[in-house]
Design a protein around this motif. Structure first.
Motif, PDB file in Angstrom:
ATOM      1  N   ILE A  83       0.863  -1.178   0.000  1.00  0.00           N
ATOM      2  CA  ILE A  83       0.000   0.000   0.000  1.00  0.00           C
ATOM      3  C   ILE A  83       0.904   1.234   0.000  1.00  0.00           C
ATOM      4  CG2 ILE A  83      -1.949  -1.166   1.135  1.00  0.00           C
ATOM      5  CD1 ILE A  83      -1.231   0.499   3.627  1.00  0.00           C
ATOM      6  N   PRO A  84       0.420   2.323  -0.599  1.00  0.00           N
ATOM      7  CA  PRO A  84       1.272   3.504  -0.747  1.00  0.00           C
ATOM      8  C   PRO A  84       1.413   4.294   0.550  1.00  0.00           C
ATOM      9  CG  PRO A  84      -0.885   3.918  -1.712  1.00  0.00           C
ATOM     10  CD  PRO A  84      -0.903   2.489  -1.242  1.00  0.00           C
ATOM     11  N   ALA A  85       2.491   5.015   0.653  1.00  0.00           N
ATOM     12  CA  ALA A  85       2.717   5.945   1.763  1.00  0.00           C
ATOM     13  C   ALA A  85       3.686   7.003   1.266  1.00  0.00           C
ATOM     14  CB  ALA A  85       3.287   5.212   2.974  1.00  0.00           C
ATOM     15  N   ASP A  86       3.642   8.154   1.922  1.00  0.00           N
ATOM     16  CA  ASP A  86       4.557   9.243   1.579  1.00  0.00           C
ATOM     17  C   ASP A  86       5.845   9.025   2.383  1.00  0.00           C
ATOM     18  OD1 ASP A  86       5.842  11.581   0.993  1.00  0.00           O
ATOM     19  OD2 ASP A  86       4.214  12.908   1.630  1.00  0.00           O
ATOM     20  N   ILE A  87       6.744   8.275   1.802  1.00  0.00           N
ATOM     21  CA  ILE A  87       7.963   7.843   2.503  1.00  0.00           C
ATOM     22  C   ILE A  87       9.011   8.956   2.457  1.00  0.00           C
ATOM     23  CG2 ILE A  87       9.882   6.189   2.419  1.00  0.00           C
ATOM     24  CD1 ILE A  87       7.751   4.126   1.374  1.00  0.00           C
ATOM     25  N   VAL A  88       9.551   9.290   3.616  1.00  0.00           N
ATOM     26  CA  VAL A  88      10.545  10.366   3.686  1.00  0.00           C
ATOM     27  C   VAL A  88      11.946   9.848   3.999  1.00  0.00           C
ATOM     28  CG1 VAL A  88       8.823  12.092   4.327  1.00  0.00           C
ATOM     29  CG2 VAL A  88      10.074  10.893   6.135  1.00  0.00           C
ATOM     30  N   HIS A  89      12.047   8.597   4.423  1.00  0.00           N
ATOM     31  CA  HIS A  89      13.362   8.036   4.749  1.00  0.00           C
ATOM     32  C   HIS A  89      13.261   6.509   4.737  1.00  0.00           C
ATOM     33  CE1 HIS A  89      17.210   7.358   6.831  1.00  0.00           C
ATOM     34  NE2 HIS A  89      16.550   6.401   7.467  1.00  0.00           N
ATOM     35  N   GLU A  90      14.337   5.886   4.245  1.00  0.00           N
ATOM     36  CA  GLU A  90      14.441   4.430   4.351  1.00  0.00           C
ATOM     37  C   GLU A  90      15.900   4.058   4.495  1.00  0.00           C
ATOM     38  OE1 GLU A  90      12.922   2.091   1.042  1.00  0.00           O
ATOM     39  OE2 GLU A  90      12.789   0.324   2.349  1.00  0.00           O
ATOM     40  N   GLY A  99      11.769  23.131  17.569  1.00  0.00           N
ATOM     41  CA  GLY A  99      11.425  22.045  18.484  1.00  0.00           C
ATOM     42  C   GLY A  99      10.475  21.051  17.857  1.00  0.00           C
ATOM     43  N   TYR A 100      10.402  19.915  18.492  1.00  0.00           N
ATOM     44  CA  TYR A 100       9.522  18.836  18.026  1.00  0.00           C
ATOM     45  C   TYR A 100       9.357  17.845  19.159  1.00  0.00           C
ATOM     46  CZ  TYR A 100      14.104  16.666  17.224  1.00  0.00           C
ATOM     47  OH  TYR A 100      15.387  16.196  17.371  1.00  0.00           O
ATOM     48  N   ARG A 101       8.432  16.920  18.984  1.00  0.00           N
ATOM     49  CA  ARG A 101       8.187  15.909  20.022  1.00  0.00           C
ATOM     50  C   ARG A 101       8.212  14.524  19.401  1.00  0.00           C
ATOM     51  NH1 ARG A 101       3.262  17.347  23.519  1.00  0.00           N
ATOM     52  NH2 ARG A 101       4.806  18.834  24.313  1.00  0.00           N
ATOM     53  N   LEU A 102       8.835  13.590  20.121  1.00  0.00           N
ATOM     54  CA  LEU A 102       8.795  12.182  19.745  1.00  0.00           C
ATOM     55  C   LEU A 102       7.886  11.473  20.732  1.00  0.00           C
ATOM     56  CD1 LEU A 102      12.598  11.543  19.054  1.00  0.00           C
ATOM     57  CD2 LEU A 102      10.832  12.350  17.483  1.00  0.00           C
ATOM     58  N   VAL A 103       6.951  10.692  20.203  1.00  0.00           N
ATOM     59  CA  VAL A 103       5.972   9.988  21.040  1.00  0.00           C
ATOM     60  C   VAL A 103       5.924   8.533  20.613  1.00  0.00           C
ATOM     61  CG1 VAL A 103       3.512   9.781  21.626  1.00  0.00           C
ATOM     62  CG2 VAL A 103       4.527  12.056  21.327  1.00  0.00           C
ATOM     63  N   ILE A 104       5.917   7.640  21.601  1.00  0.00           N
ATOM     64  CA  ILE A 104       5.668   6.222  21.323  1.00  0.00           C
ATOM     65  C   ILE A 104       4.509   5.789  22.204  1.00  0.00           C
ATOM     66  CG2 ILE A 104       6.576   3.871  21.315  1.00  0.00           C
ATOM     67  CD1 ILE A 104       9.406   5.056  21.204  1.00  0.00           C
ATOM     68  N   ASN A 105       3.387   5.469  21.595  1.00  0.00           N
ATOM     69  CA  ASN A 105       2.252   4.935  22.340  1.00  0.00           C
ATOM     70  C   ASN A 105       2.433   3.430  22.482  1.00  0.00           C
ATOM     71  OD1 ASN A 105       0.880   7.427  22.567  1.00  0.00           O
ATOM     72  ND2 ASN A 105       0.169   7.242  20.456  1.00  0.00           N
ATOM     73  N   HIS A 151       6.142   2.184  16.560  1.00  0.00           N
ATOM     74  CA  HIS A 151       6.364   3.375  15.732  1.00  0.00           C
ATOM     75  C   HIS A 151       6.625   4.580  16.624  1.00  0.00           C
ATOM     76  CE1 HIS A 151       2.046   2.640  16.342  1.00  0.00           C
ATOM     77  NE2 HIS A 151       1.898   3.955  16.433  1.00  0.00           N
ATOM     78  N   VAL A 152       7.535   5.419  16.156  1.00  0.00           N
ATOM     79  CA  VAL A 152       7.838   6.683  16.821  1.00  0.00           C
ATOM     80  C   VAL A 152       7.123   7.784  16.046  1.00  0.00           C
ATOM     81  CG1 VAL A 152       9.650   8.298  17.491  1.00  0.00           C
ATOM     82  CG2 VAL A 152      10.112   5.831  17.511  1.00  0.00           C
ATOM     83  N   HIS A 153       6.253   8.531  16.735  1.00  0.00           N
ATOM     84  CA  HIS A 153       5.642   9.703  16.123  1.00  0.00           C
ATOM     85  C   HIS A 153       6.627  10.868  16.225  1.00  0.00           C
ATOM     86  CE1 HIS A 153       1.311   8.298  16.149  1.00  0.00           C
ATOM     87  NE2 HIS A 153       1.776   7.524  17.118  1.00  0.00           N
ATOM     88  N   LEU A 154       6.880  11.530  15.120  1.00  0.00           N
ATOM     89  CA  LEU A 154       7.637  12.791  15.101  1.00  0.00           C
ATOM     90  C   LEU A 154       6.634  13.894  14.792  1.00  0.00           C
ATOM     91  CD1 LEU A 154      10.044  14.761  14.788  1.00  0.00           C
ATOM     92  CD2 LEU A 154      10.373  13.843  12.477  1.00  0.00           C
ATOM     93  N   GLY A 197      15.445  12.212  14.832  1.00  0.00           N
ATOM     94  CA  GLY A 197      16.131  13.494  15.006  1.00  0.00           C
ATOM     95  C   GLY A 197      16.727  14.000  13.700  1.00  0.00           C
ATOM     96  N   GLN A 198      17.293  13.088  12.920  1.00  0.00           N
ATOM     97  CA  GLN A 198      17.844  13.466  11.614  1.00  0.00           C
ATOM     98  C   GLN A 198      16.753  13.983  10.692  1.00  0.00           C
ATOM     99  OE1 GLN A 198      21.209  13.232  12.666  1.00  0.00           O
ATOM    100  NE2 GLN A 198      21.557  12.634  10.559  1.00  0.00           N
ATOM    101  N   ILE A 199      15.612  13.306  10.711  1.00  0.00           N
ATOM    102  CA  ILE A 199      14.487  13.712   9.853  1.00  0.00           C
ATOM    103  C   ILE A 199      13.959  15.071  10.319  1.00  0.00           C
ATOM    104  CG2 ILE A 199      12.126  13.137   9.141  1.00  0.00           C
ATOM    105  CD1 ILE A 199      12.964  10.149   9.464  1.00  0.00           C
ATOM    106  N   ALA A 200      13.857  15.250  11.635  1.00  0.00           N
ATOM    107  CA  ALA A 200      13.382  16.530  12.172  1.00  0.00           C
ATOM    108  C   ALA A 200      14.260  17.679  11.674  1.00  0.00           C
ATOM    109  CB  ALA A 200      13.372  16.481  13.698  1.00  0.00           C
ATOM    110  N   ALA A 201      15.559  17.461  11.680  1.00  0.00           N
ATOM    111  CA  ALA A 201      16.480  18.506  11.197  1.00  0.00           C
ATOM    112  C   ALA A 201      16.227  18.780   9.720  1.00  0.00           C
ATOM    113  CB  ALA A 201      17.924  18.072  11.444  1.00  0.00           C
ATOM    114  N   ARG A 202      16.052  17.711   8.965  1.00  0.00           N
ATOM    115  CA  ARG A 202      15.812  17.854   7.519  1.00  0.00           C
ATOM    116  C   ARG A 202      14.487  18.556   7.239  1.00  0.00           C
ATOM    117  NH1 ARG A 202      16.624  12.351   5.820  1.00  0.00           N
ATOM    118  NH2 ARG A 202      14.435  12.258   5.258  1.00  0.00           N
ATOM    119  N   GLU A 203      13.506  18.324   8.115  1.00  0.00           N
ATOM    120  CA  GLU A 203      12.184  18.945   7.951  1.00  0.00           C
ATOM    121  C   GLU A 203      12.188  20.397   8.418  1.00  0.00           C
ATOM    122  OE1 GLU A 203       8.976  17.539   6.925  1.00  0.00           O
ATOM    123  OE2 GLU A 203      10.221  16.020   6.001  1.00  0.00           O
ATOM    124  N   GLY A 204      13.309  20.843   8.968  1.00  0.00           N
ATOM    125  CA  GLY A 204      13.434  22.228   9.383  1.00  0.00           C
ATOM    126  C   GLY A 204      12.749  22.546  10.703  1.00  0.00           C
TER     127      GLY A 204
END
Ligand code: 5GP
Length: 112
Positions: A13-20, A79-85, A98-101, A68-75
């Motif tokens: 199934i498709p997804a908007d993939i930003v890193h692999e 600040g940002y939050r990482l959440v794991i339910n 899954h880690v929510h950014l 953290g690397q993706i957060a930097a790339r996303e500008g």
């Protein structure tokens, strides 16, 4: 048991993939709760933090480092939050770790 996230890993199934990379995949959440809402998941099927073993320690660290690397790339320099339910009380709805950014706006604290 496999989840929808395994289907995203396998490109069924498709997804908007930003890193692999060899260990993980990151893609935009389908129902974003912030201007930037990305999920970072291990390619290994681990149901949640409580299902991880000592052998998964490096992998778990890699997920956070990668977020953290993706957060930097996303500008997300403000600040940002990482959440794991984990589990029902936390509202985990997909049993694949899954880690929510989350970022791009001021985030309330404490979470609900
Ligand atoms: P949880 O509630 O388990 O912590 O987070 C699961 C997240 O996965 C939710 O934010 C939900 O919007 C997202 N999600 C569920 N199914 C899909 C999907 O098929 N594609 C994408 N991109 N995100 C999904």
């Amino acid at each position: 048991m496999s989840t929808i996230f395994k289907k995203i890993i396998d490109r069924q199934i498709p997804a908007d993939i930003v890193h692999e990379d060899d260990l993980c995949l990151a893609f935009r959440d389908i129902h974003p709760h912030a201007p930037t809402h990305i999920l970072v998941i291990p390619k290994k099927e681990i149901a949640g933090v409580s299902a991880a073993t000592a052998q998964d320690s490096v992998l778990l660290g890699h997920l956070i480092f990668t977020a953290g690397q993706i957060a930097a790339r996303e500008g997300l320099s403000n600040g940002y939050r990482l959440v794991i339910n984990n589990g029902a009380d936390a509202g985990q709805s997909v049993d694949h770790l899954h880690v929510h950014l989350l970022g791009g706006r001021a985030l309330g604290w404490p979470p609900g």
